[in-house]
Design a protein around this motif. Structure first.
Motif: not given
Length: 159
Positions: A28-49
């Motif tokens: 669960a911790i690994k999944r949470k970390d992966a989800a946080e990383k994905a959300v962070f990357e998508l947030k960067k993309e969203l900020d760029a848009v």
């Protein structure tokens, strides 16, 4: 002795459940970390848009101050539907690949602008596309819904 074995069995079962919960927690911790990383990357993309949208909005505001109308006014759903496969200005220019600066100063980028006109509109060049949009917009603001033939073809009047 039976009591000891019974207690030992319950202990082993409890220990097994504990070890399973630790493994599940690690997963669960690994999944949470992966989800946080994905959300962070998508947030960067969203900020760029969002930054691009802000630049386009600022460019449109700059055009509005000079020209009195926006691209959304000129390239309204009716105009776009008539001359392109689109009916939304943001979608049309978003799919065109033209940057906000190139759009604002399209005359500096004739190859890009004319390619958009040829590929995405029923015009041969971007200047004609813009002129038609301005013409239709201004005539409609004066209650003229159809562009008269003499506007396009001229007249045979001789003075």
């Amino acid at each position: 002795m039976d009591e000891f074995r019974d207690t030992l069995n319950r202990f082993n079962e409890a220990n097994h459940e504990y070890e399973l919960s630790i493994r599940n927690l690690k997963r669960a911790i690994k999944r949470k970390d992966a989800a946080e990383k994905a959300v962070f990357e998508l947030k960067k993309e969203l900020d760029a848009v969002q930054n691009k949208a802000d630049v386009i909005e600022n460019a449109l505001d700059g055009m509005r101050d000079v020209q009195g109308y926006t691209l959304a006014d000129l390239f309204n759903p009716e105009f776009l539907s008539k001359h392109t496969d689109y009916d939304d200005c943001d979608e049309f220019f978003g799919d065109s690949g033209i940057t906000p600066d190139q759009l604002l100063h399209y005359q500096k980028y004739p190859e890009i602008a004319n390619k958009i006109a040829k590929d995405m509109t029923d015009f041969d060049n971007f200047d004609d596309f813009v002129k038609e949009a301005v013409l239709e917009y201004n005539l409609k603001n004066h209650g003229i819904n159809e562009i008269p033939d003499f506007v396009r073809k001229g007249t045979n009047l001789k003075f």
